[in-house]
Motif scaffolding. Structure first.
Motif, short mmCIF file in Angstrom:
data_model
loop_
_atom_site.label_atom_id
_atom_site.label_comp_id
_atom_site.label_asym_id
_atom_site.label_seq_id
_atom_site.Cartn_x
_atom_site.Cartn_y
_atom_site.Cartn_z
N SER A 69 0.84 -1.40 -0.18
CA SER A 69 0.24 -0.20 0.16
C SER A 69 0.92 1.30 0.14
N THR A 70 2.10 1.52 0.10
CA THR A 70 2.97 1.95 0.57
C THR A 70 4.04 2.25 0.25
N ILE A 71 5.23 3.44 -0.13
CA ILE A 71 6.16 3.36 -0.05
C ILE A 71 6.83 4.36 1.01
N ALA A 72 7.37 4.83 1.80
CA ALA A 72 8.31 5.73 2.56
C ALA A 72 9.55 5.71 2.18
N THR A 73 9.16 7.58 2.27
CA THR A 73 11.03 7.24 1.91
C THR A 73 12.36 7.11 3.40
N HIS A 74 13.56 8.02 2.75
CA HIS A 74 14.44 7.64 4.64
C HIS A 74 15.32 8.45 3.80
N ILE A 75 15.92 9.19 4.55
CA ILE A 75 16.56 9.42 5.67
C ILE A 75 16.73 10.64 5.82
N THR A 76 17.50 11.34 5.61
CA THR A 76 16.98 12.66 6.36
C THR A 76 15.79 13.89 5.10
N PRO A 77 15.64 14.82 6.19
CA PRO A 77 14.58 15.51 5.58
C PRO A 77 15.53 16.62 3.76
N SER A 78 16.93 17.36 4.36
CA SER A 78 17.23 17.71 3.28
C SER A 78 17.22 16.67 2.05
N GLN A 79 17.45 15.23 2.61
CA GLN A 79 18.17 14.08 1.41
C GLN A 79 17.22 13.98 0.90
N VAL A 80 16.08 13.60 0.86
CA VAL A 80 14.95 13.22 0.39
C VAL A 80 14.04 14.49 -0.46
N ALA A 81 13.73 16.07 0.20
CA ALA A 81 13.60 16.91 -0.61
C ALA A 81 14.32 17.11 -1.70
N PHE A 83 16.19 14.59 -3.53
CA PHE A 83 15.89 13.76 -4.20
C PHE A 83 14.33 14.22 -4.95
N VAL A 84 13.02 14.52 -4.34
CA VAL A 84 12.01 15.08 -4.99
C VAL A 84 11.80 16.06 -5.80
N ALA A 85 13.59 16.81 -5.97
CA ALA A 85 13.09 18.31 -6.45
C ALA A 85 13.31 17.69 -7.96
N ASP A 87 14.06 14.77 -11.74
CA ASP A 87 13.45 14.54 -12.50
C ASP A 87 13.17 13.20 -11.83
N ALA A 88 13.56 12.67 -11.66
CA ALA A 88 13.72 10.88 -11.13
C ALA A 88 12.97 10.69 -9.90
N GLY A 89 12.97 11.51 -9.57
CA GLY A 89 11.74 12.24 -7.94
C GLY A 89 10.38 12.79 -8.00
N ARG A 90 10.65 13.42 -8.77
CA ARG A 90 9.29 13.56 -9.66
C ARG A 90 8.30 12.69 -10.08
N SER A 91 8.86 11.64 -11.03
CA SER A 91 8.57 10.78 -11.64
C SER A 91 8.39 9.63 -10.52
N ALA A 155 10.47 22.50 9.99
CA ALA A 155 9.35 21.66 9.31
C ALA A 155 8.20 21.46 8.89
N LEU A 156 7.31 22.83 8.95
CA LEU A 156 6.45 22.94 8.23
C LEU A 156 6.96 23.82 5.97
N GLN A 157 8.33 23.70 6.40
CA GLN A 157 8.87 24.25 5.41
C GLN A 157 8.88 23.15 4.60
N TYR A 158 9.80 22.01 5.45
CA TYR A 158 9.81 20.51 4.63
C TYR A 158 8.07 19.64 4.44
N ALA A 159 7.54 19.98 5.07
CA ALA A 159 6.36 19.93 4.91
C ALA A 159 5.80 20.02 3.49
N LYS A 160 5.62 21.43 3.14
CA LYS A 160 5.38 21.98 2.03
C LYS A 160 5.98 20.75 0.76
N ILE A 161 6.87 20.11 1.60
CA ILE A 161 8.41 19.82 -0.16
C ILE A 161 7.95 18.34 -0.32
N LEU A 162 7.25 18.02 0.97
CA LEU A 162 7.35 16.33 1.64
C LEU A 162 6.17 16.29 2.35
#
Length: 362
Positions: A69-81, A83-85, A87-91, A155-162
């Motif tokens: 049902s679920t995929i979760a990313t890891h390890i830190t907010p900056s690393q995942v933010a 990634f999601v920025a 093309d691979a992350g958006r895909s 946390a609120l700033q990262y929550a907008k991205i993640l």
């Protein structure tokens, strides 16, 4: 008309998987392989991955096929933010939306939420060690209003991205690192200090996301249940028994795990935390598929994950008996390199057992 060879192979593989699962259930005698239920008992059936895992193997397709049902990313907010920025992350995020997979982000967060360079500006925001010195090495002083304000703002700033698709947020303390020993903090356990921080974070997150819930990670130095701080409604327990043995079920209370930790004591901690947090939203964060743990967190020691279906089934019973309906596992380092060396992980068995398992009726 004869089916194409690849379709025949797929059907054969499904038949083999179904037979394997059914035989495992029959051998344990404690679980029913059920098609009757309209809704799976385990609401979250997930994996936790680092960006490289996602980028180098088709995790979205494989997770969907396995019934997760679920995929979760890891390890830190900056690393995942970061990634999601890309093309691979958006895909990845778009593929999850298209496949109906939920996305969460399970993060050791404090180093990003309270940047270490702020120590020079105000050392009192940071923890005091046992020697009575303020230090920027880990975590924070939870009695510093300035630190909490900065933590919540970031946390609120990262929550907008993640932003998780489930409303469930995971902003953990630094990985197994100690909390503060200042005059105000030292009377609180690490678990109490973490929970005090989490209550502040949850209130801030709900200003931006009214359905927000936040995890309290029960892990290493926060295994002991908090005794002096009460969780705000919306704080749920996430239990990560990293010191357990993986070749023996948790229900074997006499088994000695890592650092001399008895399974029985681990279960006592689980039950004590459930008394505090309740079972609503409670999640087991396990290591059944965690290639990084089996390698001792050293890439050069990477081995094929020794997944044991019977241990897995027994552990599911242990959690389900306690009303835990959210289950996930680290699957870190199961990436393209891993699959090339060892072949695909036992994801279908993992997912299908989670999907179809229901606890034995009393």
């Amino acid at each position: 008309m004869k089916k194409p060879a690849d379709t025949e192979q797929q059907c054969s593989r499904r038949r083999f998987l179904k037979a394997s699962i059914a035989s495992t259930f029959a051998a344990t005698g404690s679980w029913a392989y059920s098609r009757e239920a309209n809704k799976p008992f385990f609401e979250t059936r997930g994996v936790v991955l680092v960006p490289k895992d996602i980028q180098t193997w088709d995790w979205v397709q494989k997770a969907k096929q396995a019934g997760l049902s679920t995929i979760a990313t890891h390890i830190t907010p900056s690393q995942v933010a970061k990634f999601v920025a890309t093309d691979a992350g958006r895909s990845f995020l778009q593929s999850c939306r298209d496949s109906g997979l939920e996305v969460e982000h399970e993060l050791h967060a404090i180093g990003d939420l309270l940047p270490r360079e702020l120590f020079k500006k105000d050392p009192n925001m940071f923890r005091m060690n046992k020697q009575g010195q303020r230090t920027a090495d880990y975590n924070l002083c939870v009695h510093s209003k300035t630190a909490i304000d900065i933590l919540c703002e970031n946390a609120l700033q990262y929550a907008k991205i993640l932003r998780p698709t489930t409303g469930r947020y995971f902003y953990w303390i630094d990985d197994g690192k100690p909390m503060c020993f200042c005059r105000k903090c030292r009377g609180l356990s690490d678990s109490d200090q973490a929970l005090l921080m989490e209550n502040h974070l949850l209130r801030a997150l709900r200003q931006q996301d009214p359905r927000a819930c936040l995890a309290h990670l029960v892990y290493l130095n926060t295994m002991r249940a908090p005794t002096q701080v009460k969780p705000e409604p919306g704080i749920f327990m996430e239990f990560a028994p990293i010191r357990r043995r993986m070749d023996k079920p948790l229900s074997r209370r006499d088994v000695l795990g890592k650092k001399g930790r008895l399974h029985g004591k681990i279960l006592e901690d689980l039950d004590a935390n459930l008394e505090v947090f309740g079972g609503e939203g409670a999640q087991a964060l396990e290591y059944w598929l965690d290639a990084s743990r089996f390698a001792g967190w050293r890439r050069k020691n990477l081995i094929k994950v020794p997944f044991d279906g019977r241990v897995f089934l027994d552990d599911l019973q242990t959690y389900a008996r306690r009303g835990i309906r959210h289950v996930t596992s680290f699957a870190v380092w199961i990436d393209g390199e891993y699959v090339k060396r060892f072949g695909p992980p036992p994801l279908d068995e993992y997912g299908q057992v989670l999907l179809h398992t229901r606890p034995k009726k009393a």
